[in-house]
Design an enzyme around this catalytic site. Structure first.
Site, short mmCIF file in Angstrom:
data_model
loop_
_atom_site.label_atom_id
_atom_site.label_comp_id
_atom_site.label_asym_id
_atom_site.label_seq_id
_atom_site.Cartn_x
_atom_site.Cartn_y
_atom_site.Cartn_z
N HIS A 52 0.84 -1.20 0.00
CA HIS A 52 0.00 0.00 0.00
C HIS A 52 0.88 1.25 0.00
CE1 HIS A 52 0.24 -1.43 4.30
NE2 HIS A 52 0.94 -0.33 4.30
C1 T46 Z 1 3.31 0.10 6.66
C2 T46 Z 1 3.86 -1.22 7.04
C3 T46 Z 1 5.33 -1.20 7.27
C4 T46 Z 1 -4.06 -0.64 13.35
O1 T46 Z 1 -5.17 -0.81 13.88
N1 T46 Z 1 -3.20 0.32 13.82
C5 T46 Z 1 -2.00 0.55 13.25
O2 T46 Z 1 -1.24 1.45 13.72
C6 T46 Z 1 -1.60 -0.23 12.12
C7 T46 Z 1 -0.26 0.01 11.45
C8 T46 Z 1 -2.48 -1.18 11.65
N2 T46 Z 1 -3.67 -1.39 12.27
C9 T46 Z 1 -4.55 -2.45 11.77
C10 T46 Z 1 -5.06 -2.25 10.35
C11 T46 Z 1 -5.26 -3.68 9.87
O3 T46 Z 1 -6.54 -4.13 10.26
O4 T46 Z 1 -3.83 -3.67 11.77
C12 T46 Z 1 -4.21 -4.48 10.66
C13 T46 Z 1 -3.01 -4.85 9.82
O5 T46 Z 1 -2.50 -3.65 9.19
P1 T46 Z 1 -1.80 -3.69 7.76
O6 T46 Z 1 -2.39 -4.74 6.91
O7 T46 Z 1 -1.82 -2.27 7.22
O8 T46 Z 1 -0.31 -4.09 8.17
P2 T46 Z 1 0.99 -4.10 7.26
O9 T46 Z 1 2.06 -4.74 8.06
O10 T46 Z 1 0.72 -4.65 5.92
O11 T46 Z 1 1.36 -2.55 7.06
C14 T46 Z 1 1.82 -1.81 8.17
C15 T46 Z 1 1.29 -0.38 8.10
O12 T46 Z 1 -0.14 -0.41 7.94
C16 T46 Z 1 1.87 0.37 6.93
O13 T46 Z 1 1.63 1.76 7.10
O14 T46 Z 1 3.96 0.90 6.01
O15 T46 Z 1 3.23 -1.81 8.19
#
Ligand code: T46
Length: 134
Positions: A52
């Site tokens: 993303h």
């Molecule tokens: C990025 C990479 C390095 C939250 O509720 N709070 C938070 O601060 C974050 C980061 C995520 N979430 C929730 C949102 C989703 O339901 O946790 C779940 C997994 O998040 P996501 O799929 O976005 O996780 P990654 O590891 O793919 O991405 C994250 C960050 O979202 C992103 O900004 O750069 O880590």
């Protein structure tokens, strides 16, 4: 903002016979105040994180333990940065697509973020990201 704005910072390291200590001061060692900290850990082998881009968020990724690769794409150019030192942090600026891959066993990715979590700040598909660049 482009991938050329995504640069590596080297943080201070205090070394003595007990080991190393590294510190990061918001707006001093990095160009923003830290509003949020989160970390990725226990990542199964072969898993991919990210996939993303953000509209306004600046983030610094640090390999607190182990290593991983960060693939960056700004709509024109791509580059991959290997992170493997707790003394280094990669800033990812807004409007840069990122994918984090090749996590080593036991890797921990610490993230310092400029904003609180907001789902509205995400481009979750390449299509929506590319459209916004036009
Ligand atoms: C990025 C990479 C390095 C939250 O509720 N709070 C938070 O601060 C974050 C980061 C995520 N979430 C929730 C949102 C989703 O339901 O946790 C779940 C997994 O998040 P996501 O799929 O976005 O996780 P990654 O590891 O793919 O991405 C994250 C960050 O979202 C992103 O900004 O750069 O880590």
């Amino acid at each position: 903002m482009t991938i050329n704005n995504c640069i590596l910072y080297t943080f201070p390291k205090i070394h003595d016979r007990r080991g190393n200590l590294t510190f990061v001061e918001g707006a001093k060692h990095i160009p923003f105040n830290i509003k949020r900290i989160y970390y990725l850990y226990d990542v199964p082998g072969g898993s991919k994180r990210g996939g993303h881009a953000h509209k306004n968020l600046n983030q610094i990724l640090i390999a607190l333990s182990g290593s991983f690769d960060v693939m960056l794409y700004d709509g024109k150019e791509k580059k991959t940065v290997h992170l493997n030192s707790p003394q280094q942090g990669l800033i990812i600026v807004p409007m840069v697509w990122r994918e984090i891959i090749n996590f080593s066993s036991g890797a921990v990715c610490l993230v310092l973020a400029s904003e609180y979590y907001s789902e509205d700040d995400y481009f979750r598909t390449l299509k929506s990201f590319r459209s916004s660049l036009r």
